[in-house]
Scaffold this active site. Structure first.
Site, PDB file in Angstrom:
ATOM      1  N   ASP A 105       0.754  -1.122   0.057  1.00  0.00           N
ATOM      2  CA  ASP A 105      -0.015   0.107   0.073  1.00  0.00           C
ATOM      3  C   ASP A 105       0.838   1.155  -0.100  1.00  0.00           C
ATOM      4  O   ASP A 105       1.890   1.290   0.633  1.00  0.00           O
ATOM      5  CB  ASP A 105      -1.021  -0.021   1.122  1.00  0.00           C
ATOM      6  CG  ASP A 105      -2.127   0.961   0.890  1.00  0.00           C
ATOM      7  OD1 ASP A 105      -2.391   1.281  -0.046  1.00  0.00           O
ATOM      8  OD2 ASP A 105      -2.462   1.192   2.126  1.00  0.00           O
ATOM      9  N   ASN A 121     -10.868  -3.189  -6.547  1.00  0.00           N
ATOM     10  CA  ASN A 121      -9.936  -2.236  -7.269  1.00  0.00           C
ATOM     11  C   ASN A 121     -10.396  -2.155  -8.594  1.00  0.00           C
ATOM     12  O   ASN A 121     -10.148  -0.939  -9.235  1.00  0.00           O
ATOM     13  CB  ASN A 121      -8.592  -2.613  -7.376  1.00  0.00           C
ATOM     14  CG  ASN A 121      -7.644  -2.763  -6.142  1.00  0.00           C
ATOM     15  OD1 ASN A 121      -6.796  -3.258  -5.782  1.00  0.00           O
ATOM     16  ND2 ASN A 121      -8.175  -2.017  -5.098  1.00  0.00           N
TER      17      ASN A 121
END
EC number: 2.5.1.31
Length: 258
Positions: A24, A72
Site C-alpha cells: 500500500d 480495485n
C-alpha cells in the site's frame, strides 16, 4: 470450542516460511511528489523486486503479494488501464529473470476479468516457472478473501449435491484444502505498508494465526532495512496458536529432545 489438536503448532523460526504483504502507498508516494499515480505503481514494481531479492537471501520459502483486489476494479478507469499495462509489461520483462533465479510464479484470484493477452501471460508465467522451488511467489490479482471462502464453500456444496461428500465430513481441514494457497504453509508474517492497520479482505481464512506487522513506510520506499525490522519484530514474538506459554515451552522441549 475447537481443541488445540485442530490447530497443530508449526515449527517457529526467526525467519518466517511464508510472508504475505499488502503493498500500500503507491498513489500517495506519487502524489507527494506531484506525479501521476501510475508513476507510484512503477516505483512499487521496483520494491517488489527488492522484496523478492530479500526473501531469496533470507531463505523465505513463500511470498504472497496483494497486487490488485476484486474491489480495485472500481477505481478510475484510467488508473485501472495503466495498472493492467504495467502488469502486462512486468510479466514480459521479469518472468525470465524469475525463472533463472528459481522462483515459481502463481496467481490467485478471479482472472476471468482480465483481458485475454494478460490471462495468456499469466498462464505462461505459471507454466514456465512451475518446476522452480527456491521461492513460491503468489500474486493475488482480482482477489478477495470473502470471494475465496465463498468459492471454496460453493465447491464443497457442489460435491455434496453430487453425492461425492457428506455434509458431516465438512470441517476446517477440508475447507482449508479448497481455499487459495492450500498447498502452502499458512502465512507466518503479514506485512502492510502505508500506515493503515487493517487486512482489507486479504487471505481472511489463511491469516487466522498469522503475526501482523504494520509500517508507515509507503510501498515504493519499502526496502531490505524495513523488511529486516519486520523480521526482527517477528523473531521476538511468541506464537501460541491458542495455547498457553507453558504448553508452547513444553512442545519446544519435546521437539528438542526427540
Amino acid at each position: 470450542m475447537a481443541s488445540p489438536a485442530m490447530h497443530p503448532v508449526p515449527p517457529v523460526a526467526d525467519v518466517p516460511r511464508h510472508i504475505a504483504i499488502i503493498m500500500d502507498g503507491n498513489g500517495r508516494w506519487a502524489q507527494r511528489r506531484r506525479r501521476p499515480r501510475v508513476i507510484g505503481h512503477r516505483a512499487g514494481a521496483r520494491a517488489v523486486n527488492r522484496t523478492i531479492d530479500f526473501c531469496l537471501e533470507k531463505g523465505v520459502s513463500a511470498l504472497t503479494l496483494f497486487a490488485f483486489s476484486s474491489e480495485n476494479w472500481g477505481r478510475p478507469q484510467d488508473e485501472v488501464d495503466a495498472l493492467m499495462k504495467l502488469f502486462l509489461h512486468a510479466l514480459d520483462r521479469e518472468v525470465g529473470e524469475l525463472q533463472r533465479r528459481g522462483v515459481q510464479v502463481r496467481f490467485i484470484g478471479d482472472r476471468s476479468r482480465f483481458a485475454a493477452p494478460l490471462r495468456d501471460r499469466m498462464a505462461g508465467a505459471e507454466r514456465s516457472t512451475a518446476a522452480n522451488a527456491r521461492l513460491v511467489l503468489s500474486i493475488a490479482a482480482s482477489y478477495g478473501g470473502r470471494q475465496d471462502i465463498a468459492t471454496a464453500a460453493r465447491a464443497l456444496a457442489e460435491d455434496v449435491a453430487a453425492g461425492r461428500l457428506q455434509p458431516e465430513q465438512i470441517d476446517e481441514a477440508l475447507l482449508s484444502s479448497r481455499v487459495a494457497l492450500a498447498d502452502l504453509p499458512a502465512p507466518d508474517l503479514f506485512i502492510r505498508t502505508g500506515g493503515d492497520t487493517r487486512i482489507s479482505n486479504f487471505l481472511l481464512w489463511q491469516l487466522a494465526y498469522t503475526e501482523l506487522w504494520f509500517t508507515e513506510t509507503l510501498w515504493p520506499e519499502f526496502d531490505a532495512g524495513v523488511m529486516q525490522q519486520a523480521l526482527d519484530d517477528y523473531a521476538g514474538r511468541e506464537r501460541r496458536f491458542g495455547l498457553t506459554s507453558a504448553q508452547i515451552a513444553d512442545k519446544a522441549t519435546e521437539t528438542s529432545s526427540a
